[in-house]
Scaffold this motif. Structure first.
Motif, PDB file in Angstrom:
ATOM      1  N   UNK A 138       0.817  -1.205   0.000  1.00 54.65           N
ATOM      2  CA  UNK A 138       0.000   0.000   0.000  1.00 54.65           C
ATOM      3  C   UNK A 138       0.856   1.262   0.000  1.00 54.65           C
ATOM      4  N   UNK A 139       2.000   1.216   0.698  1.00 48.49           N
ATOM      5  CA  UNK A 139       2.898   2.372   0.667  1.00 48.49           C
ATOM      6  C   UNK A 139       3.474   2.579  -0.727  1.00 48.49           C
ATOM      7  N   UNK A 140       3.811   1.470  -1.401  1.00 48.51           N
ATOM      8  CA  UNK A 140       4.347   1.575  -2.754  1.00 48.51           C
ATOM      9  C   UNK A 140       3.298   2.144  -3.704  1.00 48.51           C
ATOM     10  N   UNK A 141       2.070   1.621  -3.618  1.00 50.92           N
ATOM     11  CA  UNK A 141       1.009   2.140  -4.472  1.00 50.92           C
ATOM     12  C   UNK A 141       0.735   3.606  -4.217  1.00 50.92           C
ATOM     13  N   UNK A 142       0.689   3.976  -2.942  1.00 52.45           N
ATOM     14  CA  UNK A 142       0.428   5.380  -2.592  1.00 52.45           C
ATOM     15  C   UNK A 142       1.583   6.272  -3.035  1.00 52.45           C
ATOM     16  N   UNK A 143       2.814   5.775  -2.865  1.00 49.94           N
ATOM     17  CA  UNK A 143       3.986   6.534  -3.271  1.00 49.94           C
ATOM     18  C   UNK A 143       3.952   6.836  -4.766  1.00 49.94           C
ATOM     19  N   UNK A 144       3.580   5.819  -5.550  1.00 48.22           N
ATOM     20  CA  UNK A 144       3.531   6.034  -6.997  1.00 48.22           C
ATOM     21  C   UNK A 144       2.424   7.011  -7.366  1.00 48.22           C
ATOM     22  N   UNK A 145       1.248   6.859  -6.742  1.00 50.56           N
ATOM     23  CA  UNK A 145       0.139   7.751  -7.064  1.00 50.56           C
ATOM     24  C   UNK A 145       0.470   9.204  -6.732  1.00 50.56           C
ATOM     25  N   UNK A 146       0.924   9.434  -5.491  1.00 44.02           N
ATOM     26  CA  UNK A 146       1.218  10.806  -5.070  1.00 44.02           C
ATOM     27  C   UNK A 146       2.391  11.374  -5.858  1.00 44.02           C
ATOM     28  N   UNK A 147       3.424  10.547  -6.055  1.00 42.66           N
ATOM     29  CA  UNK A 147       4.580  11.011  -6.809  1.00 42.66           C
ATOM     30  C   UNK A 147       4.229  11.359  -8.241  1.00 42.66           C
ATOM     31  N   UNK A 148       3.417  10.510  -8.880  1.00 47.82           N
ATOM     32  CA  UNK A 148       3.048  10.770 -10.271  1.00 47.82           C
ATOM     33  C   UNK A 148       2.171  12.015 -10.390  1.00 47.82           C
ATOM     34  N   UNK A 149       1.245  12.197  -9.437  1.00 52.09           N
ATOM     35  CA  UNK A 149       0.391  13.390  -9.482  1.00 52.09           C
ATOM     36  C   UNK A 149       1.225  14.657  -9.307  1.00 52.09           C
ATOM     37  N   UNK A 171      -5.250  10.642 -14.344  1.00 50.89           N
ATOM     38  CA  UNK A 171      -4.333   9.612 -13.847  1.00 50.89           C
ATOM     39  C   UNK A 171      -4.909   8.921 -12.612  1.00 50.89           C
ATOM     40  N   UNK A 172      -5.427   9.701 -11.664  1.00 51.06           N
ATOM     41  CA  UNK A 172      -6.016   9.093 -10.478  1.00 51.06           C
ATOM     42  C   UNK A 172      -7.249   8.270 -10.830  1.00 51.06           C
ATOM     43  N   UNK A 173      -8.013   8.709 -11.822  1.00 46.03           N
ATOM     44  CA  UNK A 173      -9.173   7.932 -12.246  1.00 46.03           C
ATOM     45  C   UNK A 173      -8.731   6.568 -12.773  1.00 46.03           C
ATOM     46  N   UNK A 174      -7.708   6.557 -13.621  1.00 53.23           N
ATOM     47  CA  UNK A 174      -7.198   5.303 -14.156  1.00 53.23           C
ATOM     48  C   UNK A 174      -6.660   4.408 -13.039  1.00 53.23           C
ATOM     49  N   UNK A 175      -6.043   5.023 -12.040  1.00 56.94           N
ATOM     50  CA  UNK A 175      -5.440   4.259 -10.951  1.00 56.94           C
ATOM     51  C   UNK A 175      -6.461   3.682  -9.973  1.00 56.94           C
ATOM     52  N   UNK A 222      -4.570  20.003 -14.081  1.00 58.00           N
ATOM     53  CA  UNK A 222      -5.610  19.495 -13.193  1.00 58.00           C
ATOM     54  C   UNK A 222      -6.332  18.309 -13.801  1.00 58.00           C
ATOM     55  N   UNK A 223      -6.717  18.445 -15.070  1.00 58.27           N
ATOM     56  CA  UNK A 223      -7.398  17.352 -15.747  1.00 58.27           C
ATOM     57  C   UNK A 223      -6.474  16.151 -15.913  1.00 58.27           C
ATOM     58  N   UNK A 224      -5.213  16.377 -16.226  1.00 60.06           N
ATOM     59  CA  UNK A 224      -4.275  15.273 -16.428  1.00 60.06           C
ATOM     60  C   UNK A 224      -4.033  14.496 -15.132  1.00 60.06           C
ATOM     61  N   UNK A 225      -3.878  15.214 -14.021  1.00 63.52           N
ATOM     62  CA  UNK A 225      -3.679  14.520 -12.752  1.00 63.52           C
ATOM     63  C   UNK A 225      -4.952  13.811 -12.320  1.00 63.52           C
ATOM     64  N   UNK A 226      -6.106  14.435 -12.562  1.00 65.08           N
ATOM     65  CA  UNK A 226      -7.362  13.775 -12.225  1.00 65.08           C
ATOM     66  C   UNK A 226      -7.595  12.540 -13.062  1.00 65.08           C
TER      67      UNK A 226
END
Length: 445
Positions: A31-42, A61-65, A55-59
């Motif tokens: 879960x830390x790895x997944x969260x790290x990738x999500x927050x880091x990528x955003x 990405x989170x939608x896909x994730x 804003x749309x691009x980060x949103x």
């Protein structure tokens, strides 16, 4: 035996139960790895790679994730019900590591194209969508019944620790080494988690070791026949038999439409209002994670019925998430997210521990998969909507929208507690006292 009991109570569950400790550590790593990738990528999209529509691009990405947790719920339920849980957990973590490590090498060799970033987010989220409900279902195989609440507290605290560690490291690694550093650390964490799960021992009610042929979804709940588990019920049948729990889940799914938007709003708030760097994003993520961690370990001590506690926590979250929109500042945002995180932790412990006892054993694989799907169903929509709004509204306005949106949900949950009757336990996994704890004043279960 009496002499051994005090010693057991003096040690945390993860120390006196080595198998649970290994699996819990694996959950923390994944879960830390997944969260790290999500927050880091955003943060990478908002602070470095994003264009005019960051804003749309980060949103997006989170939608896909977050789509896999919703789309794969029926598949996950079947996989968890039919296969040995240790195998499912180990394979899910190993596949995630096998995806992340080559991508990290690719990223170090040259620029990682944007579609590849989205694809990695999708793959890691799919593996996590299998791992999380499988681990929740596996708790009774790893601990004694008297330790279920303690195990649930540790399990739910993992999300807090993951948010604290992964959310803290993600933006900092992006600032220091770019996205390749984040992907490399994620891949290493997933592979280590797979090794930890493979070394753990899962037991069943029959006392045998973990094996694919051992029935896990029917015979332990009083299934009939010559050791053959009863046919698993569909996800629709499971929820149809739990009307009160179904309504509660729908309330929390509606709440998630506004609460999960914080992962889009935080980076936008940092860049547009605080005019700061990834270290500030890390601080805000850490505040949210620390608050949730404290809530996970103190939730059981909060007085009141779960419905009353849940609706009150949603009301407090509404104020906390809207506050940075009225008074901008580092301290305001940090404190508000810590309070909101504490509310999330309290709600999680009170309700997941309750579900562990009220949901029949045979239905748990399907129930926890559908629970994850229902609660995550609004996350993709929330990410996309708030990401798109972020290109047209200021981050302070987004905070106010979050707070205002939670108010009717808190009122709806409170109304539900005054009118609905709780689902009575249908098997030995629940007890009348637990059901009575949910019953509104003046009713009997």
């Amino acid at each position: 035996m009496n002499a051994a009991a005090p010693r057991g109570r003096r040690l945390p569950l993860v120390l006196r139960n080595p198998s649970f400790g290994r699996v819990w550590t694996a959950q923390l790593l994944t879960q830390a790895a997944g969260r790290m990738f999500q927050v880091g990528a955003v943060w990478w999209l908002v602070g470095f790679a994003g264009g005019e529509r960051r804003g749309l691009e980060s949103g997006l990405f989170l939608m896909v994730s977050t789509l896999p947790a919703v789309a794969l719920a029926p598949v996950v339920a079947r996989v968890v019900a039919r296969h040995a849980h240790r195998t499912v957990l180990a394979v899910a973590a190993a596949v995630a590591g096998a995806v992340a490590v080559p991508v990290a090498l690719w990223a170090y060799a040259g620029d990682l194209p944007m579609p590849a970033v989205y694809a990695v987010g999708l793959a890691l989220a799919a593996c996590q969508a299998v791992f999380d409900p499988c681990l929740t279902t596996s708790v009774p195989e790893l601990v004694e019944d008297t330790d279920i609440e303690a195990a649930t507290g540790f399990e739910l605290s993992t999300q807090s620790l993951a948010g604290l560690g992964g959310g803290l490291l993600g933006p900092l690694l992006v600032d220091a080494g770019g996205l390749p550093a984040v992907v490399a650390v994620c891949g290493t964490a997933y592979l280590l988690a797979a090794l930890l799960v493979a070394s753990a021992r899962f037991r069943h009610a029959t006392g045998t070791s973990d094996a694919p042929q051992e029935p896990q979804d029917g015979s332990m709940a009083g299934g009939e026949g010559h050791g053959t588990p009863a046919a698993p019920r569909t996800l629709r049948q499971i929820l149809a038999g739990l009307p009160f729990i179904r309504r509660v889940l729908l309330c929390f799914a509606a709440a998630n439409l506004f609460t999960t938007a914080v992962y889009v709003v935080m980076p936008l708030y940092t860049r547009g209002v605080l005019h700061s760097t990834g270290s500030t994003v890390a601080t805000l993520e850490a505040a949210l994670g620390a608050g949730t961690l404290v809530g996970s370990f103190t939730g059981a001590r909060v007085p009141g019925r779960p419905i009353a506690v849940g609706s009150a926590c949603l009301a407090v979250m509404a104020v906390a998430l809207g506050l940075p929109g009225l008074w901008a500042g580092h301290a305001t945002a940090t404190g508000a997210l810590a309070v909101a995180g504490w509310c999330v932790g309290v709600i999680g412990v009170r309700f997941v521990a309750l579900f562990q006892r009220l949901v029949p054993t045979a239905d748990k694989p399907g129930f926890f998969a559908v629970m994850q799907a229902l609660l995550g169903a609004t996350f993709p929509l929330s990410s996309l909507v708030f990401g798109a709004l972020g290109d047209h509204l200021g981050a302070r306005a987004l905070c106010l929208v979050q707070g205002a949106g939670l108010v009717p949900v808190a009122l709806a949950l409170w109304w539900l507690g005054g009118r609905a009757r709780p689902d009575a336990p249908r098997t030995g996994t629940g007890d009348a006292a637990t059901a009575a704890h949910l019953t509104p004043a003046g009713e009997t279960s």
